[in-house]
Write a protein that holds these residues in place. Structure first.
Motif, PDB file in Angstrom:
ATOM      1  N   ALA A 122     -88.636  15.919   7.907  1.00  0.00           N
ATOM      2  CA  ALA A 122     -88.411  15.275   9.123  1.00  0.00           C
ATOM      3  C   ALA A 122     -86.927  15.554   9.692  1.00  0.00           C
ATOM      4  O   ALA A 122     -86.554  15.221  10.695  1.00  0.00           O
ATOM      5  CB  ALA A 122     -88.614  13.667   8.720  1.00  0.00           C
ATOM      6  N   LEU A 123     -86.101  15.894   8.854  1.00  0.00           N
ATOM      7  CA  LEU A 123     -84.686  16.385   9.306  1.00  0.00           C
ATOM      8  C   LEU A 123     -84.731  17.493  10.343  1.00  0.00           C
ATOM      9  O   LEU A 123     -85.683  18.385  10.357  1.00  0.00           O
ATOM     10  CB  LEU A 123     -83.992  16.972   8.052  1.00  0.00           C
ATOM     11  N   LEU A 127     -79.918  20.419  10.001  1.00  0.00           N
ATOM     12  CA  LEU A 127     -79.493  19.637   8.857  1.00  0.00           C
ATOM     13  C   LEU A 127     -80.444  19.845   7.725  1.00  0.00           C
ATOM     14  O   LEU A 127     -80.140  19.182   6.605  1.00  0.00           O
ATOM     15  CB  LEU A 127     -79.475  18.023   9.095  1.00  0.00           C
ATOM     16  N   ARG A 128     -80.921  20.997   7.505  1.00  0.00           N
ATOM     17  CA  ARG A 128     -81.618  21.539   6.143  1.00  0.00           C
ATOM     18  C   ARG A 128     -81.787  22.882   6.345  1.00  0.00           C
ATOM     19  O   ARG A 128     -81.775  23.645   7.255  1.00  0.00           O
ATOM     20  CB  ARG A 128     -83.011  20.901   6.355  1.00  0.00           C
ATOM     21  N   GLU A 132     -83.057  23.851   0.245  1.00  0.00           N
ATOM     22  CA  GLU A 132     -82.280  23.615  -0.622  1.00  0.00           C
ATOM     23  C   GLU A 132     -80.843  22.947  -0.461  1.00  0.00           C
ATOM     24  O   GLU A 132     -80.164  22.702  -1.308  1.00  0.00           O
ATOM     25  CB  GLU A 132     -81.721  25.092  -1.284  1.00  0.00           C
ATOM     26  N   LEU A 133     -80.529  22.403   0.861  1.00  0.00           N
ATOM     27  CA  LEU A 133     -79.490  21.909   1.290  1.00  0.00           C
ATOM     28  C   LEU A 133     -79.847  20.911   2.558  1.00  0.00           C
ATOM     29  O   LEU A 133     -80.300  21.272   3.152  1.00  0.00           O
ATOM     30  CB  LEU A 133     -78.421  23.042   1.647  1.00  0.00           C
ATOM     31  N   SER A 327     -73.786  22.948  11.866  1.00  0.00           N
ATOM     32  CA  SER A 327     -75.211  23.031  11.604  1.00  0.00           C
ATOM     33  C   SER A 327     -75.217  23.792  10.019  1.00  0.00           C
ATOM     34  O   SER A 327     -74.206  24.606   9.852  1.00  0.00           O
ATOM     35  CB  SER A 327     -75.808  24.044  12.373  1.00  0.00           C
ATOM     36  N   LEU A 328     -76.060  23.488   9.379  1.00  0.00           N
ATOM     37  CA  LEU A 328     -75.988  24.154   7.889  1.00  0.00           C
ATOM     38  C   LEU A 328     -76.609  25.365   8.113  1.00  0.00           C
ATOM     39  O   LEU A 328     -77.897  25.566   8.273  1.00  0.00           O
ATOM     40  CB  LEU A 328     -76.800  23.126   6.940  1.00  0.00           C
ATOM     41  N   SER A 329     -76.193  26.496   8.182  1.00  0.00           N
ATOM     42  CA  SER A 329     -76.726  27.704   8.097  1.00  0.00           C
ATOM     43  C   SER A 329     -75.832  28.770   7.623  1.00  0.00           C
ATOM     44  O   SER A 329     -74.407  28.518   7.233  1.00  0.00           O
ATOM     45  CB  SER A 329     -77.001  28.137   9.701  1.00  0.00           C
ATOM     46  N   PRO A 330     -76.240  29.788   7.576  1.00  0.00           N
ATOM     47  CA  PRO A 330     -75.429  30.974   6.805  1.00  0.00           C
ATOM     48  C   PRO A 330     -74.156  31.563   7.748  1.00  0.00           C
ATOM     49  O   PRO A 330     -73.110  32.042   7.048  1.00  0.00           O
ATOM     50  CB  PRO A 330     -76.500  32.339   6.846  1.00  0.00           C
TER      51      PRO A 330
END
Length: 355
Positions: A122-123, A127-128, A132-133, A327-330
């Motif tokens: 649901a995130l 945010l995911r 794994e994060l 953002s959680l990203s590479p």
């Protein structure tokens, strides 16, 4: 309840200000029964007294569980997590850090266990990452000021306003503006690097900081306390959750969400692949993402009410287009590229030369 919260947050910030930025864990505290059948080890950069009530809320539903909470600086936590990942050491069951660029790097180096649930799905995608994060908080980077010493007409609402304050020769703000030391603070580095990518004002701010002898220092607690006490008049890019926590017990602190844009941090949670209590760690993650967990995070100010447009608080309402979530990203790994980081730090050292 609010009085207790204010006391806890203020005590945490004062305590954190007394801690050195040394190469070690800063504090350890145990939650839950001593004779618990299972023990989770949680390592986090979040001040222990701020996050402690969230841990208590989770454990109230898990009577046979104990959590050992270790508080770390972001750079030290990153290096330790990398070492234990390489060595295959089974120590931490959960890692939560404000240095989210460092967390993305750890995931990319195959240090994290994968997990998926209804709550994680649901995130928002920002945010995911790779299951794994996960981003668990929502905290703005703000400008703070001393309400008693900064006239209302001088309060900077944007970075352009801050530049205007520092522009005149003999500005009363010379030497009395502070920000994070980005070499000592992983969070400070992340905010500065995000600024550099976000807008052209960053270069002008660096020039102004250098010309007016602004101060760079290690941590939120040190900066916020010194603004309250008048040593600094203003501080830039301070973590808003800690500033608001201090403000509820000391109204000398004023807070501004810059209206040109406001960076929003979500602390990242990772379950190390070497965790020996994976299922319990996953339960803790799901709790944080549940209604009860979000409520606990809001009480701790880690999901900031300043970002609620209907809040009616002192902070002016921002357009959603002014919010810049990290953002959680590479893409965050660019910040840790060796050449990129050294170039960025070299430019920073020219702005804040060592005494």
């Amino acid at each position: 309840m609010m009085g207790l919260l204010r006391s806890l947050v203020l005590n945490a910030i004062i305590f954190a200000g007394l801690l050195s930025a040394g190469q070690a864990q800063e504090l350890v505290k145990s939650y839950g029964p001593e004779d618990a059948s299972e023990t989770l080890v949680l390592r986090s950069t979040t001040d222990i007294e701020v996050f402690g009530p969230v841990v208590d809320a989770f454990l109230s539903t898990r009577p046979g569980l104990k959590i050992i909470y270790e508080q770390w600086g972001s750079n030290d936590l990153y290096e330790l997590s990398r070492k234990e990942c390489r060595d295959g050491a089974s120590v931490a069951d959960l890692v939560i850090s404000s240095g989210v660029h460092q967390m993305v790097k750890l995931v990319n180096e195959a240090c994290a266990a994968a997990y998926s649930s209804r709550q994680t799905a649901a995130l928002p995608e920002a945010l995911r990452w790779r299951n794994e994060l996960w981003g668990i908080t929502r905290e703005p980077a703000v400008i703070i000021y001393n309400r008693d010493l900064v006239p209302e007409q001088d309060v900077p609402r944007t970075r352009f306003d801050l530049l205007d304050l520092l522009r005149p020769a003999g500005s009363p703000y010379a030497g009395r503006v502070a920000t994070y030391d980005i070499e000592r603070s992983g969070l400070g580095y992340l905010f500065a690097f995000s600024d550099a990518r976000e807008a052209s004002t960053f270069g002008a701010l660096q020039e102004s900081f250098g010309r007016t002898q602004a101060v760079s220092t290690c941590c939120s607690a040190d900066i916020i306390r010194n603004v309250a006490e008048g040593r600094y008049l203003l501080a830039y890019n301070v973590l808003g959750s800690y500033a608001q926590g201090y403000q509820v017990s000391d109204d000398r602190i004023g807070i501004v969400l810059p209206s040109d844009y406001t960076i929003v941090l979500s602390r990242a949670l990772m379950i190390p692949k070497t965790s020996t209590h994976f299922e319990r760690a996953a339960e803790f993650l799901d709790f944080l993402l549940s209604d009860a967990g979000v409520f606990a995070l809001r009480k701790a100010l880690l999901i900031s009410p300043m970002l609620d447009t209907e809040d009616g608080s002192e902070a002016e309402t921002l357009s959603s287009t002014a919010l810049r979530p990290i953002s959680l990203s590479p893409a965050l790994m660019v910040a840790l590229d060796k050449l990129t980081r050294e170039t960025f730090l070299r430019r920073w050292r020219s702005t804040f030369p060592a005494p």
